[in-house]
Design an enzyme around this catalytic site. Sequence first.
Site, PDB file in Angstrom:
ATOM      1  N   HIS A 150      -3.607  -5.155   0.221  1.00  0.00           N
ATOM      2  CA  HIS A 150      -3.097  -5.727   1.476  1.00  0.00           C
ATOM      3  C   HIS A 150      -3.193  -7.254   1.417  1.00  0.00           C
ATOM      4  O   HIS A 150      -4.179  -7.837   1.885  1.00  0.00           O
ATOM      5  CB  HIS A 150      -3.896  -5.192   2.666  1.00  0.00           C
ATOM      6  N   GLU A 175      -1.810  -9.406   3.187  1.00  0.00           N
ATOM      7  CA  GLU A 175      -1.770 -10.051   4.513  1.00  0.00           C
ATOM      8  C   GLU A 175      -3.148 -10.459   5.008  1.00  0.00           C
ATOM      9  O   GLU A 175      -3.274 -11.391   5.812  1.00  0.00           O
ATOM     10  CB  GLU A 175      -1.095  -9.128   5.541  1.00  0.00           C
ATOM     11  N   CYS A 201       0.839  -1.196   0.000  1.00  0.00           N
ATOM     12  CA  CYS A 201       0.000   0.000   0.000  1.00  0.00           C
ATOM     13  C   CYS A 201       0.882   1.258   0.000  1.00  0.00           C
ATOM     14  O   CYS A 201       1.492   1.594  -1.000  1.00  0.00           O
ATOM     15  CB  CYS A 201      -0.975  -0.048   1.179  1.00  0.00           C
TER      16      CYS A 201
END
Length: 542
Positions: free
Chosen positions: A514, A516, A380
């Site tokens: 993102h 994750e 990001c």
Amino acid sequence: MPRYIFITGGVVSSLGKGLASAALGALLQARGYRVRLRKLDPYLNVDPGTMSPYQHGEVYVTEDGAETDLDLGHYERFTGVSATRGDNITTGRIYSTIIERERRGDYLGATVQVIPHVTDTIKQFVLSDAGDVDFVLCEIGGTVGDIEGLPFFEAIRQLGQELGRDRAIFIHVTLLPFIKAAGEMKTKPTQHSVKELRSIGIQPDILLCRCEIPIEPSDKRKIALFCNVPENAVIEGRDASSLYDVPLEYHAQGFDNVVLERFGLSDAPEPDLTRWQAISKAVNEPDGQVTIAIVGKYTVLIDAYKSLMEALNHGGIANAVKVKLRWLDSEQFEQPDAFSALEDVHGILVPGGFGERGAEGKIAAARFARERKIPYFGICFGMQMAVIEAARHLAGIEGAGSSEFGEPKVPLVGLMTEWAKGNELERRSKAGDLGGTMRLGAYPAQLAPGTKVHEIYGAEMISERHRHRYEVNIGYREQLEAHGLVFSGLSPDGLLPEIVEHKDHPWFVGVQFHPEYKSRPFDPHPLFASFIAAAMEHSRLV
């Protein structure tokens, strides 16, 4: 009809209610049951999206674009069940719903009150859209006795009565402190917490007691006697060596067995814990170690990067190595003599963030990784800073910056005012509200054949979760690609850069999304698995 498990907490916060909920969900899944997990948060914010990470930790984003509590990340990682907007409810959202109804006249002239209007709305959220599941686990944020939490406790008390003993139980997570000076464990905090819970009409069925040392049988008997629960319902919850050992340890304590007994399901099949045993072995018996530097701005509170930490650990699991994290404040790299902290690392990750503070340090870290050929992962904001670095130091674009910080000479990164979401066009303005106005949730991206990310994903079209308000300007693509920064992933309409990579670097990838949020211990995200593999390769060279 689903059965409901309500998880409350007492004495202090941060006892691990979210992790306990996630672990119990995983254990029930291992027995073949279908589960759904929800979090009820008593704070007045509509969602945590506008809250500082120092206040609340990470904001977790769901597939459908909800900004939620970080515990939903635990839920997804442990069960693999994707959360939705309806799985995180706050007081702010409850009151917003009620006020909208009152303004429409839905209450037909009635005086709107906490009971029944607020409690009924909470119950509607808890019971709604449960889907075809066997168990719904509802965690109530905060601790028993908090003023703001009382409507939630009243709502679940009512649900306990309405659903009946065969469809609702209560688990209370509490603290058993060990007083070193006295050399003994103290049960009074747990007793008082249960007393407070019972004073509002809730009798816990099971106590999950967080402690540092084993609970003596005499202490278990005392807790059971004074808290009015069976002795086998006093469950020991000690710290585990890894998050992913928690389901195994709770099962060893009989946690899931007691839960099923309370529902009259004592003949339930034994759990298949093979997957969790394999993960535990991978975490506790690694074949090596790599060191990853996380250069961020919230590094004094690592809960701000909870999903990121776990995704890196998953990358370690995928490569059978331990991932050691070195937390570094990005502001320190605005000083020229600070880079010794990066000399011996095997990978550098620059995560997301907001605001100007520390931005120049992140740009400097990206430059260090590029020039030293150290694996770099920008997420990001970390991608945006890597692009600005390439613009300034490779393409010679003087004054390249982000309009998030003011009015740069060259606004390489700018505010998004409109973007496509499915068949609709989303629009935003700089003067609009901050809450819930970012590009949120899952969006597709097209990967360029022959690029590193195309090789990593093994696909041309991917879907990843986003949370950002600013975007790299596609107008500078040609100029940057002429100097080796490849735009390897774009939105399907070709207007929004999603991924960049340096073609003459062993592993240098920046992503606008993102990744994750979608990583799981039993299904590590390919980008994190590849990044850790690159870090392992770099470790052999230094």
